[in-house]
Design a protein around this motif. Sequence first.
Motif, PDB file in Angstrom:
ATOM      1  N   ASN A   1       0.834  -1.210   0.000  1.00  0.00           N
ATOM      2  CA  ASN A   1       0.000   0.000   0.000  1.00  0.00           C
ATOM      3  C   ASN A   1       0.863   1.252   0.000  1.00  0.00           C
ATOM      4  O   ASN A   1       0.557   2.223  -0.696  1.00  0.00           O
ATOM      5  CB  ASN A   1      -0.946   0.001   1.203  1.00  0.00           C
TER       6      ASN A   1
ATOM      7  N   SER B   1       2.264   1.635  -3.435  1.00  0.00           N
ATOM      8  CA  SER B   1       1.220   2.137  -4.321  1.00  0.00           C
ATOM      9  C   SER B   1       0.982   3.631  -4.115  1.00  0.00           C
ATOM     10  O   SER B   1       0.859   4.385  -5.083  1.00  0.00           O
ATOM     11  CB  SER B   1      -0.079   1.366  -4.084  1.00  0.00           C
TER      12      SER B   1
ATOM     13  N   HIS C   1       1.596   6.488  -6.857  1.00  0.00           N
ATOM     14  CA  HIS C   1       0.490   7.388  -7.189  1.00  0.00           C
ATOM     15  C   HIS C   1       0.912   8.853  -7.036  1.00  0.00           C
ATOM     16  O   HIS C   1       0.592   9.692  -7.881  1.00  0.00           O
ATOM     17  CB  HIS C   1      -0.724   7.074  -6.317  1.00  0.00           C
TER      18      HIS C   1
ATOM     19  N   LEU D   1      -5.300  -3.038  -5.892  1.00  0.00           N
ATOM     20  CA  LEU D   1      -3.937  -2.529  -5.718  1.00  0.00           C
ATOM     21  C   LEU D   1      -3.121  -2.742  -6.997  1.00  0.00           C
ATOM     22  O   LEU D   1      -2.387  -1.857  -7.440  1.00  0.00           O
ATOM     23  CB  LEU D   1      -3.287  -3.225  -4.526  1.00  0.00           C
ATOM     24  N   TYR D   2      -3.267  -3.911  -7.579  1.00  0.00           N
ATOM     25  CA  TYR D   2      -2.585  -4.268  -8.829  1.00  0.00           C
ATOM     26  C   TYR D   2      -2.946  -3.263  -9.934  1.00  0.00           C
ATOM     27  O   TYR D   2      -2.071  -2.704 -10.590  1.00  0.00           O
ATOM     28  CB  TYR D   2      -3.014  -5.684  -9.208  1.00  0.00           C
TER      29      TYR D   2
ATOM     30  N   GLN E   1      -4.294  -0.283  -9.572  1.00  0.00           N
ATOM     31  CA  GLN E   1      -3.857   1.068  -9.200  1.00  0.00           C
ATOM     32  C   GLN E   1      -2.396   1.301  -9.573  1.00  0.00           C
ATOM     33  O   GLN E   1      -2.045   2.325 -10.169  1.00  0.00           O
ATOM     34  CB  GLN E   1      -4.053   1.296  -7.688  1.00  0.00           C
ATOM     35  N   ILE E   2      -1.550   0.344  -9.241  1.00  0.00           N
ATOM     36  CA  ILE E   2      -0.125   0.490  -9.531  1.00  0.00           C
ATOM     37  C   ILE E   2       0.119   0.519 -11.040  1.00  0.00           C
ATOM     38  O   ILE E   2       0.811   1.404 -11.549  1.00  0.00           O
ATOM     39  CB  ILE E   2       0.699  -0.620  -8.848  1.00  0.00           C
TER      40      ILE E   2
ATOM     41  N   ASP F   1      -1.151   3.772 -12.546  1.00  0.00           N
ATOM     42  CA  ASP F   1      -0.266   4.906 -12.281  1.00  0.00           C
ATOM     43  C   ASP F   1       1.003   4.835 -13.130  1.00  0.00           C
ATOM     44  O   ASP F   1       1.508   5.867 -13.573  1.00  0.00           O
ATOM     45  CB  ASP F   1       0.078   4.984 -10.802  1.00  0.00           C
TER      46      ASP F   1
END
Length: 148
Positions: free
Chosen positions: A31, A34, A38, A72-73, A75-76, A79
Amino acid sequence: QNRNHNMANRPNTFLTLLHSVLHYGGIATFNTLSDTIHALATGGELCSDIQLLYLCATVGPILYRLVDHEALYVQILGDLLSSLVQICPRISHLDAECSTDAIEQVMDFFCFVKDQFDPGRSAWRRLAPHIAALPVLLRYQLQCMVDQ
């Protein structure tokens, strides 16, 4: 050795240390990673294709652990794609026929990720807007990931 080379391998040393932290870390560590990615993506902190390549090299070894954490995957990866979109206009000779070695390695990273750590079609569909914002050459290379 570093004293004689003015810390020329400092980025690789940092990358090795970070890989160790991430390898033994848990979801809280991911997190934090990430959130950091971000912040870099939204703050315009990444200025070059080489910086993005190092960021992909940081994330690559832990992606297999994130497949079970789809949000999470995505999101990363979103970004990272967003950063690629921001960096491309800064590369003057990047066009429909020409790229850089670092950009090609970043593209290889995304293709490798799709092939090896695929959380499913819905995850890639959520990344489609980022891919659509890329220059034509890069968009064409990655569009097949969404369509598959």
